[in-house]
Design a protein around this motif. Structure first.
Motif, PDB file in Angstrom:
ATOM      1  N   UNK A  32       7.779   1.945   1.452  1.00 62.68           N
ATOM      2  CA  UNK A  32       7.269   0.581   1.509  1.00 62.68           C
ATOM      3  C   UNK A  32       7.333  -0.034   0.123  1.00 62.68           C
ATOM      4  N   UNK A  33       7.483  -1.349   0.085  1.00 60.68           N
ATOM      5  CA  UNK A  33       7.250  -2.050  -1.169  1.00 60.68           C
ATOM      6  C   UNK A  33       5.751  -2.068  -1.421  1.00 60.68           C
ATOM      7  N   UNK A  34       5.356  -2.412  -2.636  1.00 57.48           N
ATOM      8  CA  UNK A  34       3.926  -2.412  -2.938  1.00 57.48           C
ATOM      9  C   UNK A  34       3.202  -3.465  -2.109  1.00 57.48           C
ATOM     10  N   UNK A  35       3.848  -4.602  -1.830  1.00 62.61           N
ATOM     11  CA  UNK A  35       3.199  -5.625  -1.012  1.00 62.61           C
ATOM     12  C   UNK A  35       3.038  -5.150   0.427  1.00 62.61           C
ATOM     13  N   UNK A  36       4.051  -4.476   0.959  1.00 61.89           N
ATOM     14  CA  UNK A  36       3.938  -3.925   2.307  1.00 61.89           C
ATOM     15  C   UNK A  36       2.863  -2.842   2.364  1.00 61.89           C
ATOM     16  N   UNK A  37       2.780  -2.025   1.308  1.00 60.37           N
ATOM     17  CA  UNK A  37       1.769  -0.967   1.277  1.00 60.37           C
ATOM     18  C   UNK A  37       0.361  -1.549   1.226  1.00 60.37           C
ATOM     19  N   UNK A  38       0.177  -2.622   0.466  1.00 63.29           N
ATOM     20  CA  UNK A  38      -1.136  -3.262   0.393  1.00 63.29           C
ATOM     21  C   UNK A  38      -1.531  -3.848   1.747  1.00 63.29           C
ATOM     22  N   UNK A  39      -0.595  -4.497   2.415  1.00 57.64           N
ATOM     23  CA  UNK A  39      -0.900  -5.073   3.725  1.00 57.64           C
ATOM     24  C   UNK A  39      -1.176  -3.975   4.749  1.00 57.64           C
ATOM     25  N   UNK A  40      -0.444  -2.883   4.655  1.00 61.50           N
ATOM     26  CA  UNK A  40      -0.699  -1.759   5.564  1.00 61.50           C
ATOM     27  C   UNK A  40      -2.091  -1.183   5.321  1.00 61.50           C
ATOM     28  N   UNK A  41      -2.468  -1.026   4.046  1.00 58.21           N
ATOM     29  CA  UNK A  41      -3.759  -0.412   3.725  1.00 58.21           C
ATOM     30  C   UNK A  41      -4.924  -1.304   4.133  1.00 58.21           C
ATOM     31  N   UNK A  42      -4.859  -2.591   3.783  1.00 57.35           N
ATOM     32  CA  UNK A  42      -6.005  -3.468   4.005  1.00 57.35           C
ATOM     33  C   UNK A  42      -5.987  -4.152   5.368  1.00 57.35           C
ATOM     34  N   UNK A  43      -4.803  -4.400   5.912  1.00 61.15           N
ATOM     35  CA  UNK A  43      -4.720  -5.129   7.179  1.00 61.15           C
ATOM     36  C   UNK A  43      -4.635  -4.193   8.379  1.00 61.15           C
ATOM     37  N   UNK A  44      -3.789  -3.175   8.273  1.00 60.08           N
ATOM     38  CA  UNK A  44      -3.603  -2.254   9.394  1.00 60.08           C
ATOM     39  C   UNK A  44      -4.656  -1.159   9.404  1.00 60.08           C
ATOM     40  N   UNK A  45      -4.842  -0.516   8.241  1.00 59.68           N
ATOM     41  CA  UNK A  45      -5.796   0.590   8.155  1.00 59.68           C
ATOM     42  C   UNK A  45      -7.220   0.124   7.866  1.00 59.68           C
ATOM     43  N   UNK A  46      -7.381  -1.173   7.531  1.00 65.32           N
ATOM     44  CA  UNK A  46      -8.713  -1.744   7.267  1.00 65.32           C
ATOM     45  C   UNK A  46      -9.463  -0.981   6.180  1.00 65.32           C
ATOM     46  N   UNK A  47      -8.738  -0.612   5.120  1.00 65.07           N
ATOM     47  CA  UNK A  47      -9.393   0.050   3.992  1.00 65.07           C
ATOM     48  C   UNK A  47     -10.340  -0.927   3.309  1.00 65.07           C
ATOM     49  N   UNK A  48     -11.426  -0.397   2.758  1.00 66.44           N
ATOM     50  CA  UNK A  48     -12.430  -1.215   2.093  1.00 66.44           C
ATOM     51  C   UNK A  48     -12.268  -1.117   0.581  1.00 66.44           C
ATOM     52  N   UNK A  49     -12.526  -2.233  -0.086  1.00 65.37           N
ATOM     53  CA  UNK A  49     -12.422  -2.294  -1.537  1.00 65.37           C
ATOM     54  C   UNK A  49     -13.780  -1.955  -2.133  1.00 65.37           C
ATOM     55  N   UNK A  50     -13.902  -0.759  -2.688  1.00 65.17           N
ATOM     56  CA  UNK A  50     -15.155  -0.322  -3.296  1.00 65.17           C
ATOM     57  C   UNK A  50     -15.088  -0.606  -4.790  1.00 65.17           C
ATOM     58  N   UNK A  51     -15.779  -1.650  -5.211  1.00 72.06           N
ATOM     59  CA  UNK A  51     -15.744  -2.075  -6.605  1.00 72.06           C
ATOM     60  C   UNK A  51     -16.786  -1.314  -7.414  1.00 72.06           C
ATOM     61  N   UNK A  52     -16.553  -1.185  -8.731  1.00 68.81           N
ATOM     62  CA  UNK A  52     -17.521  -0.478  -9.580  1.00 68.81           C
ATOM     63  C   UNK A  52     -18.833  -1.233  -9.679  1.00 68.81           C
ATOM     64  N   UNK A  53     -19.859  -0.519 -10.115  1.00 65.96           N
ATOM     65  CA  UNK A  53     -21.183  -1.111 -10.265  1.00 65.96           C
ATOM     66  C   UNK A  53     -21.183  -2.132 -11.403  1.00 65.96           C
ATOM     67  N   UNK A  54     -22.146  -3.087 -11.392  1.00 65.29           N
ATOM     68  CA  UNK A  54     -22.260  -4.039 -12.505  1.00 65.29           C
ATOM     69  C   UNK A  54     -22.487  -3.309 -13.823  1.00 65.29           C
ATOM     70  N   UNK A  55     -22.157  -3.946 -14.945  1.00 66.15           N
ATOM     71  CA  UNK A  55     -22.276  -3.271 -16.243  1.00 66.15           C
ATOM     72  C   UNK A  55     -23.722  -2.953 -16.595  1.00 66.15           C
ATOM     73  N   UNK A  56     -23.898  -1.852 -17.309  1.00 64.70           N
ATOM     74  CA  UNK A  56     -25.214  -1.430 -17.783  1.00 64.70           C
ATOM     75  C   UNK A  56     -25.348  -1.869 -19.239  1.00 64.70           C
ATOM     76  N   UNK A  57     -26.261  -2.811 -19.561  1.00 63.88           N
ATOM     77  CA  UNK A  57     -26.374  -3.299 -20.949  1.00 63.88           C
ATOM     78  C   UNK A  57     -26.695  -2.196 -21.944  1.00 63.88           C
ATOM     79  N   UNK A  58     -27.447  -1.176 -21.514  1.00 65.54           N
ATOM     80  CA  UNK A  58     -27.840  -0.118 -22.441  1.00 65.54           C
ATOM     81  C   UNK A  58     -26.660   0.763 -22.820  1.00 65.54           C
ATOM     82  N   UNK A  59     -25.775   1.024 -21.839  1.00 62.24           N
ATOM     83  CA  UNK A  59     -24.635   1.891 -22.118  1.00 62.24           C
ATOM     84  C   UNK A  59     -23.367   1.109 -22.424  1.00 62.24           C
TER      85      UNK A  59
END
Length: 240
Positions: A32-59
């Motif tokens: 697959x091209x990268x665009x086809x792979x992205x559509x397959x992952x998010x549209x066909x397989x319904x993968x979820x985008x797990x984003x990182x936590x908000x920044x920690x000011x102390x660290x």
């Protein structure tokens, strides 16, 4: 999907049956091209985008984490992913999870979390960014009025002048037509700049997936959407 989206997607790439392009189950990998792979992952397989936590000011932590971290965690897991906590009994392909994790690791210099969400939303909808194909700036009157003679541009008084008419000096109005741009050049430039940012994000995702080599059943091809689809194609003259 518009005709412009179909042009950018191109024709599907046939799965090659070459040595070294086989999945761990012995079957040929899907190319697959990268665009086809992205559509397959998010549209066909319904993968979820797990984003990182908000920044920690102390660290002093910032948004985003590197692709190396994603690949290290994926390799350390050493077992098949079951689809994550967002799935209710439906299986999400493990390669789709890897693609989603790669998108979530978008670096800040390419847009970070905001670009990751943008890439996932477009892939889930099966679209490319609107780069305003065929858009041309036009100078048009601000307002129009209609009378029995047809449509006329609205004018306004911008000054007066003294003119000699029929032997007498008269004061006449100087009128002008206010104009504006329909599709201002800055609008078109902004849309195409956003397309370029999306294209660079896809290039980074493609390179990361190819270098990481963590996909088990999918092979990422080198092809990318047109980098500047609004530019006319240059035809090469063949020597006789």
């Amino acid at each position: 999907m518009s005709k412009f989206d179909r042009k950018l997607h191109g024709q599907p790439i046939a799965s090659p049956r070459k040595e070294g392009l086989q999945s761990r189950k012995g079957r040929p990998k899907r190319v697959m091209t990268v665009q086809q792979a992205l559509e397959w992952a998010f549209r066909t397989e319904c993968a979820q985008l797990e984003l990182p936590e908000p920044p920690d000011p102390e660290r002093g932590q910032g948004f985003g984490f590197g692709l190396e971290y994603v690949l290290m965690q994926r390799a350390a897991l050493g077992c098949q992913i079951d689809g994550g906590r967002y799935k209710m009994g439906d299986y999400t392909h493990e390669d789709a999870e890897v693609i989603a994790a790669t998108v979530a690791g978008m670096p800040d210099d390419l847009g970070g979390k905001r670009m990751a969400i943008r890439v996932a939303e477009l892939a889930r909808a099966g679209l490319t960014p609107d780069w305003m194909p065929g858009a041309v700036p036009r100078c048009v009157p601000v307002d129009m009025k209609r009378n029995r003679y047809g449509d006329r541009a609205v004018t306004e008084v911008v000054g007066t002048e003294r003119v000699l008419s029929r032997g007498k000096w008269r004061t006449v109005e100087v009128r002008a037509c206010p104009v504006t741009y329909s599709l201002h050049p800055e609008q078109i430039e902004a849309a195409r700049r956003a397309y370029g940012d999306w294209w660079r994000a896809l290039e980074w995702i493609r390179d990361g997936l190819q270098v990481g080599n963590m996909l088990r059943d999918v092979q990422i091809a080198a092809a990318l959407p047109a980098q500047r689809p609004w530019k006319p194609k240059q035809t090469r003259l063949r020597s006789p």
